[in-house]
Design an enzyme around this catalytic site. Sequence first.
Site, PDB file in Angstrom:
ATOM      1  N   LYS A  15       0.880  -1.339   0.260  1.00  0.00           N
ATOM      2  CA  LYS A  15      -0.147  -0.262   0.310  1.00  0.00           C
ATOM      3  C   LYS A  15       1.327   1.549   0.642  1.00  0.00           C
ATOM      4  O   LYS A  15       1.904   1.321   0.627  1.00  0.00           O
ATOM      5  CB  LYS A  15      -0.741  -0.036   1.124  1.00  0.00           C
ATOM      6  CG  LYS A  15      -2.023   1.259   1.263  1.00  0.00           C
ATOM      7  CD  LYS A  15      -2.535   1.362   2.561  1.00  0.00           C
ATOM      8  CE  LYS A  15      -1.590   1.488   4.044  1.00  0.00           C
ATOM      9  NZ  LYS A  15      -0.641   2.691   4.052  1.00  0.00           N
ATOM     10  N   SER A 103       7.947  -0.491   7.183  1.00  0.00           N
ATOM     11  CA  SER A 103       8.157   0.271   6.192  1.00  0.00           C
ATOM     12  C   SER A 103       7.033   1.442   5.742  1.00  0.00           C
ATOM     13  O   SER A 103       7.411   1.791   4.887  1.00  0.00           O
ATOM     14  CB  SER A 103       9.179  -0.928   5.233  1.00  0.00           C
ATOM     15  OG  SER A 103       7.850  -1.532   4.799  1.00  0.00           O
ATOM     16  N   GLY A 104       5.800   1.538   6.691  1.00  0.00           N
ATOM     17  CA  GLY A 104       4.991   2.847   5.749  1.00  0.00           C
ATOM     18  C   GLY A 104       4.674   2.162   5.172  1.00  0.00           C
ATOM     19  O   GLY A 104       3.768   2.703   3.379  1.00  0.00           O
ATOM     20  N   ILE A 105       4.099   0.527   4.010  1.00  0.00           N
ATOM     21  CA  ILE A 105       4.412   0.260   3.075  1.00  0.00           C
ATOM     22  C   ILE A 105       2.879  -0.615   3.122  1.00  0.00           C
ATOM     23  O   ILE A 105       2.160  -1.642   2.715  1.00  0.00           O
ATOM     24  CB  ILE A 105       4.832  -0.301   1.868  1.00  0.00           C
ATOM     25  CG1 ILE A 105       5.681  -1.365   2.086  1.00  0.00           C
ATOM     26  CG2 ILE A 105       5.165   0.850   1.050  1.00  0.00           C
ATOM     27  CD1 ILE A 105       6.776  -1.580   1.596  1.00  0.00           C
ATOM     28  N   SER A 109      -0.386  -5.367   6.837  1.00  0.00           N
ATOM     29  CA  SER A 109      -1.685  -4.948   6.896  1.00  0.00           C
ATOM     30  C   SER A 109      -2.492  -5.691   6.025  1.00  0.00           C
ATOM     31  O   SER A 109      -3.767  -6.574   5.940  1.00  0.00           O
ATOM     32  CB  SER A 109      -2.378  -3.430   6.967  1.00  0.00           C
ATOM     33  OG  SER A 109      -1.647  -3.014   7.507  1.00  0.00           O
ATOM     34  N   ASP A 142      -5.293   0.278   8.852  1.00  0.00           N
ATOM     35  CA  ASP A 142      -5.137  -0.287   7.136  1.00  0.00           C
ATOM     36  C   ASP A 142      -5.600  -0.915   6.941  1.00  0.00           C
ATOM     37  O   ASP A 142      -5.266  -1.313   5.102  1.00  0.00           O
ATOM     38  CB  ASP A 142      -3.686   0.082   7.157  1.00  0.00           C
ATOM     39  CG  ASP A 142      -2.701   1.117   7.084  1.00  0.00           C
ATOM     40  OD1 ASP A 142      -3.920   1.920   7.076  1.00  0.00           O
ATOM     41  OD2 ASP A 142      -1.562   1.643   7.431  1.00  0.00           O
TER      42      ASP A 142
END
Length: 296
Positions: A15, A103-105, A109, A142
Amino acid sequence: MTLSAPGLAEAAPAKINLYLHVVGRRADGYHLLDSLAAFAGAADLLRYAPGGPLALHLDGPEAGALVAEPDNLVLRAARLLAEEAGFAPHGTLWLTKALPVASGIGGGSADAAAALRLLDRAWGLGRGTRRLAPLAARLGADVPVCLDSQAARMGGVGELLRSAPAMPVAGLVLANPRIPLATPAVFRARQGGFSPEAALPAGWPDAAAMAQDLARCGNDLEAAAIRLCPAVAEVLAALRALPGCLLARMSGSGATCFALFASPDAAAAAAANLPASWWRWGGGFTEGAPKPYSAP
């Protein structure tokens, strides 16, 4: 309840937050967001075979970071779905981890969402993504957007979804310096006030037009992430220096950053120029790919 043949699988795409505005804060301390999420061709893979008590096996280049976890989000998703359906969870899951953790992606989730889709099929429940959404929200803010793995506008703490602008064909480079960043720490380090919701068109004719509009937005967590992890600034500088880069920004709470390109081929070629010590990927978005499973 029926079981299907072994070998069922679901991809868990990365994401990407093309922008992320912090627009307020709830009384319980959770921040309210406005974000446009899209999904990359980069993905983990979750497979299932029936038989025996519930078990999870890990493999893939990024699996090592999960070995020490006492309770993977995939197992939590499986137990939650089985509890809601009224039986004991069972079967063997294999998670091939290709996306870096923390890692923010949305890797965790996306894995949880893939588990809900996969086990809904494997266990013959037939709920589809619409009826799985309440369970997804219980697993994390998320997870709902990851159920369909299609571009969406996110609101609330991330769980309120609405249609995204029509997305053009575009290239995407992802890069991570292999330094994990914990989301709560980034939010705690954030300074300043709140941003307004972004004004977006109904769609974009091409990647250049999309990048031009997104340049007027931002990621309100980027400055905090750079203070905690200065390597984020190095990744952004490297992305912006790539020939053909239309826009570079951090995704989510970092440390993964992305760059937009005119085409997936251009992005794939550009990614090869980044340091080999980083996690890096180049290609396109999932828009235009077959839709994930959704029962009637």
